[in-house]
Design an enzyme around this catalytic site. Structure first.
Site, short mmCIF file in Angstrom:
data_model
loop_
_atom_site.label_atom_id
_atom_site.label_comp_id
_atom_site.label_asym_id
_atom_site.label_seq_id
_atom_site.Cartn_x
_atom_site.Cartn_y
_atom_site.Cartn_z
N SER A 108 19.29 19.26 -32.74
CA SER A 108 18.23 19.96 -32.33
C SER A 108 18.58 21.47 -31.84
CB SER A 108 17.53 19.10 -31.25
OG SER A 108 16.57 19.81 -30.39
N SER A 109 17.88 22.41 -31.69
CA SER A 109 18.25 23.61 -30.86
C SER A 109 18.12 23.39 -29.36
CB SER A 109 17.10 24.73 -31.29
OG SER A 109 15.87 24.31 -30.81
N CYS A 110 17.75 22.33 -28.78
CA CYS A 110 17.94 22.16 -27.68
C CYS A 110 19.38 21.61 -26.92
CB CYS A 110 16.86 21.06 -27.03
SG CYS A 110 17.14 19.55 -27.29
N TYR A 137 18.78 13.84 -24.13
CA TYR A 137 18.45 13.85 -25.22
C TYR A 137 19.56 14.84 -25.93
CZ TYR A 137 16.03 15.27 -29.72
OH TYR A 137 15.82 15.78 -30.92
N LYS A 141 22.48 13.94 -28.86
CA LYS A 141 22.46 14.85 -30.30
C LYS A 141 23.84 15.25 -30.54
CE LYS A 141 18.32 14.13 -32.19
NZ LYS A 141 18.28 13.87 -33.71
N HIS A 180 4.97 17.32 -28.08
CA HIS A 180 5.35 18.66 -28.02
C HIS A 180 4.19 19.69 -27.77
CE1 HIS A 180 9.17 17.15 -29.65
NE2 HIS A 180 9.73 17.85 -28.65
#
Ligand code: GDP
Length: 311
Positions: A108-110, A137, A141, A180
């Site tokens: 994920s980009s986060c 999270y 990841k 979201h």
């Protein structure tokens, strides 16, 4: 991927996984496995290994995860780190033991540092502190990405990772708090329109910027990555369509047809100021996103209405 190869989509009933299943079917893959979480609990290590040893899939899309918006991440941090670590560890290890040919892990980009230079390159992973609101999270990841790299080095597996930007589309979670921003606002504007309210509350300041991608575009990218990408470094998957939350909220207001105004609740968190991905690697594979943001939001609102039984 051979058209008759056995392909397991872990999380195949979620928003991302079901988009990958639809894409595989559309491209003529005949042997796609997508059990429900009742049929196969990926948090159960023994059951996961048994499934792999019985089914022997050759390709695995690892799209199973506990996901949620900024509020859910702050409210259930323990579940976000535990469930994700368990699911991905069980699947990656079972894939190694049962000799899977290739696995694609969805990051994920986060997971990039909060203050990463923009647009964010894959090399920036682990180069600075993370955003606090979704750290559990993100750490899970990141562990998945590093695990794939470590397995490749020690056991010669072909486990690759991709980093999708913020996703939206059919099959999303429309929970008022846990979801979201896109599904949350579709639902809030829709309900306000039905009630005839004069305003809708939107969280934060409206200034954070997000790059948004329709999940059907992600699914096309995922198949391409499975076919063509072999590098150890994760590969970014973005749309290049970046908007401020204020612009996004205005666009959703128009798509839903709510005539009232927006009110900003600044007691709610903004999260990361910006996370625009550099997608040069993906472009080099020949990928171009096809779904424009406004068109994608319109399609998503239609699928929300169908899901609500209002069409
Ligand atoms: P993030 O990209 O991990 O921060 O995921 P979100 O989709 O939860 O939030 C994106 C941005 O939208 C954040 O700046 C939120 O503050 C903002 N936002 C505005 N209204 C909402 C809402 O109703 N729900 C959510 N989840 N975010 C909202």
């Amino acid at each position: 991927m051979e058209k008759d190869a056995k392909i397991f989509v872990a999380g195949g009933r979620g928003m991302v996984g079901s988009a990958i299943v639809r894409r595989l079917q559309a491209e003529g893959y005949t042997h796609v496995l997508a059990p429900t979480s009742q049929e196969l609990d990926l948090m159960d290590q023994a059951a996961t290994l048994r499934f792999f040893q019985e089914e022997r899939p050759r390709y695995v899309f690892l799209a199973a995860a506990k996901v949620g918006g900024i509020w859910a991440n702050a409210t259930y941090p323990g579940e976000f780190i535990r469930n994700n670590l368990m699911i991905q560890t069980n699947v990656i290890e079972a894939a190694r033991i049962s000799g899977v040919d290739k696995l694609l892990f969805m990051g994920s980009s986060c997971i990039y540092p909060r203050e990463a230079p923009q647009p964010i390159k894959e090399e920036y992973l682990l180069s600075g502190p993370l955003e606090e609101t979704n750290k559990p999270y993100a750490v899970a990841k990141i562990a998945g990405v590093i695990m794939c790299q470590a397995y490749n080095r020690q056991w010669g597996t072909r486990f690759v990772s991709c980093m999708p930007t913020n996703l939206y589309g059919p099959g999303d979670n429309y929970h008022p708090e846990d979801s979201h921003v896109v599904p949350a606002l579709i639902r809030r504007f829709h309900e306000a329109k039905l009630r005839g309210d004069d305003k809708v509350v939107v969280w934060g300041s409206g200034t954070p910027r997000r790059e948004l991608m329709h999940v059907d575009d992600l699914a096309r990218a995922a198949l391409l990555i499975m076919e063509r990408y072999e590098d150890d470094l994760p590969i970014n998957v973005g749309s290049g369509q970046e908007v401020s939350i204020r612009e996004l909220a205005e666009m959703i207001r128009e798509v839903v047809g709510f005539p009232g105004r927006l009110e900003w609740d600044r007691s709610k968190p903004d999260g990361t100021p910006r996370k625009l991905l550099d997608c040069s690697r993906l472009e080099a594979l020949g990928f171009r996103p096809q779904i424009d943001l406004r068109q994608g939001l319109t399609m998503t609102y239609q699928s929300f209405l169908v899901g609500q039984g209002r069409m």
